[in-house]
Design an enzyme around this catalytic site. Structure first.
Site, PDB file in Angstrom:
ATOM      1  N   GLU A 245       1.583   2.929  -2.708  1.00  0.00           N
ATOM      2  CA  GLU A 245       2.682   2.256  -2.035  1.00  0.00           C
ATOM      3  C   GLU A 245       2.852   0.816  -2.526  1.00  0.00           C
ATOM      4  OE1 GLU A 245       2.375   2.204   2.196  1.00  0.00           O
ATOM      5  OE2 GLU A 245       4.536   2.282   2.451  1.00  0.00           O
ATOM      6  N   ASP A 246       1.742   0.124  -2.735  1.00  0.00           N
ATOM      7  CA  ASP A 246       1.832  -1.325  -2.960  1.00  0.00           C
ATOM      8  C   ASP A 246       1.599  -1.773  -4.405  1.00  0.00           C
ATOM      9  OD1 ASP A 246       2.145  -1.364  -0.261  1.00  0.00           O
ATOM     10  OD2 ASP A 246       0.098  -2.014   0.182  1.00  0.00           O
TER      11      ASP A 246
END
Ligand code: MN
Length: 512
Positions: free
Chosen positions: A75-76
């Site tokens: 996600e990051d």
């Protein structure tokens, strides 16, 4: 939490090659999160490492621990799922993907209760991820726990939002998985942020009460210890103190008077065997006067999440009211760690079979049937079916009960379920031809809710068939869907749906 600390923590529990894998996962995550910071100003990597440490502490298998280290990389950061799969295998990649989807769903989760349209997609993502592998939720709980423990660095409105979401979703999920200790930790931190004044008040109240009773309780404990020894029963006795949030909930239930709460502090007796549990219960009831209405046998009828124990409340010689909880070491382990206990690194092989043994409600243990039900709902959502949000939240996050067929098969239903819900769960034909119900041997009305532990018998007649009015006598999505299909087949639905849509339109107009 540093790399060396995590490796040291893992050392005793995993094989050498698994430790090497862990090391390379830490290196990959550290490189990927390089330059990112937590709200506290610390480097981001401390978060995934802390999550992994928690998973080790819970005794999870190596795949879960690896996924814990890697859980925020997709996600990051620029990391790709296919890279994770190449390096750490399909299972780890699947888990990371699942956790990522739950996070994405999470941002929409709160809308579930606020009826916003985009919720459903998020929710189906969540359902599918959880339905396929429960470890996703266990990792997510470890993630949530660390985020809660660092909540002080966030602005107040974010604190409240996360706290509320934790109480409404993650606490109940932990409970559903039987993870009592985690549930308690999540709820207590969340409640402290959500209502700091009330938390303080209850904490002080609890302290004052316990101060008075602890010494007296010591005497009771000694009496019981002596009695156990005399009868040759091996075991240990501990005090357990009620959590602040559970005190809060109980106070709300009894109308606010702390004098009505008997289990602020309970004595827990842990013994070797189930037989010993019942022997201890007998000894306690010989020694003290039991309060009849408060004897609970959760060993022969476990709580819906699998919790087992005997509970009894007695009046001691000093006229003190004391609750006892009696269980075996195994039951204690399950009460504290719940489903996480099934993924223990010692039982990795067994746990993998457990995970794979997916489709078909009957192959899952009863306390896990809800997962299959989640999958079913997810599938229907995905195929575009319209299920009201209120219905979803009842099915997913409401309390569950267990009921039995006369043959002793166990069925898991939401609290408040009606006999027809049971009939349709057993088989849609049983629902279709339901004529009357017998619960624990007595005739039972169509609109009277079932209770945990009920034995439910559906009496069918060939000539009996579904009626539109039955729509008021089902509460689960499953039963409603089957019933509607049958009504439609009988040509009985069109009028109804027209009528409901008029009512719905009218309600909408009145609201605006
Ligand atoms: Mn995270």
């Amino acid at each position: 939490m540093k790399k060396s600390e995590l490796l040291e923590l893992a050392g005793p529990y995993y094989e050498e090659d698994q430790i090497l894998e862990l090391e390379s996962a830490i290196d990959l995550a550290t490189a990927a999160h390089k330059g990112q910071k937590r709200q506290s100003g610390e480097p981001y990597i401390i978060h995934p490492l802390a999550v992994a440490a928690t998973l080790i502490d819970w005794g999870m298998d190596i795949d879960s621990v690896l996924a814990g280290v890697l859980h925020d990389t997709i996600e990051d950061t620029d990391t790709k799922l296919c890279d994770l799969e190449k390096l750490f295998g399909k299972d780890v990649a699947f888990l990371v993907d699942g956790v990522t989807k739950v996070s994405q769903a999470r941002s929409g989760m709160h809308d579930l209760t606020e009826y916003l349209p985009q919720t459903k997609d998020n929710l189906s993502k969540l359902l599918i991820a959880v339905g396929q592998d429960v470890r996703v939720i266990i990792i997510k709980l470890a993630d949530r726990l660390h985020n809660l423990s660092t909540l002080q660095y966030l602005p107040v409105d974010r604190q409240k939002k996360i706290a509320r979401e934790s109480l409404e979703i993650f606490g109940p999920l932990a409970d559903r998985l039987g993870m009592g200790r985690v549930r308690m930790e999540i709820e207590d931190i969340a409640f402290r942020y959500l209502d700091p004044a009330e938390y303080k008040r209850l904490q002080n109240l609890m302290r004052r009460r316990l101060g008075k009773s602890t010494r007296k309780l010591g005497i009771v404990r000694q009496e019981v210890e002596t009695e156990l020894k005399k009868n040759g029963i091996q075991g240990e006795i501990n005090g357990r103190i009620k959590s602040i949030y559970s005190l809060h909930r109980k106070l709300v239930k009894v109308g606010g008077n702390i004098d009505d709460i008997y289990d602020l502090m309970a004595l827990r007796i842990i013994v070797e065997t189930k037989e010993d549990c019942y022997r201890v219960l007998g000894l306690l009831h010989t020694l003290y006067q039991p309060m009849i209405a408060r004897i609970k046998d959760y060993i022969s009828v476990p709580k819906p999440n699998g919790y087992q124990s005997l509970h009894t409340t007695v009046l001691t010689h000093a006229e003190q009211i004391v609750e006892f909880q009696i269980r075996t070491y195994d039951m204690h382990e399950y009460a504290e760690r719940g489903l996480a206990a099934s993924f223990h690194y010692h039982e990795q092989k067994a746990s993998k079979d457990y995970v794979k043994r997916r489709p078909g409600a009957s192959s899952l243990p009863a306390e896990l049937q809800w997962i299959t039900q989640l999958q079913e709902i997810a599938g229907r959502l995905q195929s575009g079916e319209d299920i009201p949000d209120t219905q979803l939240s009842i099915d997913l996050f409401g309390n569950r009960i267990f009921v039995y067929s006369p043959k002793g098969d166990i069925y898991n239903l939401p609290e408040g379920a009606l006999p027809l819900d049971f009939a349709y769960l057993v088989h849609s034909d049983i629902g279709k031809h339901a004529y009357s119900f017998r619960v624990n041997g007595s005739i039972h009305a169509f609109d009277k809710p079932l209770a945990n532990g009920d034995v439910v018998e559906v009496i069918t007649r060939k000539m009996s068939s579904p009626k539109p009015s039955w729509l008021d006598n089902v509460t689960t999505t499953h039963a409603r869907t089957k019933l509607r299909a049958q009504l439609r087949q009988l040509g009985l639905l069109e009028k109804i749906s027209h009528a409901t849509s008029i009512i719905a339109q009218k309600a909408k107009r009145e609201k605006s």
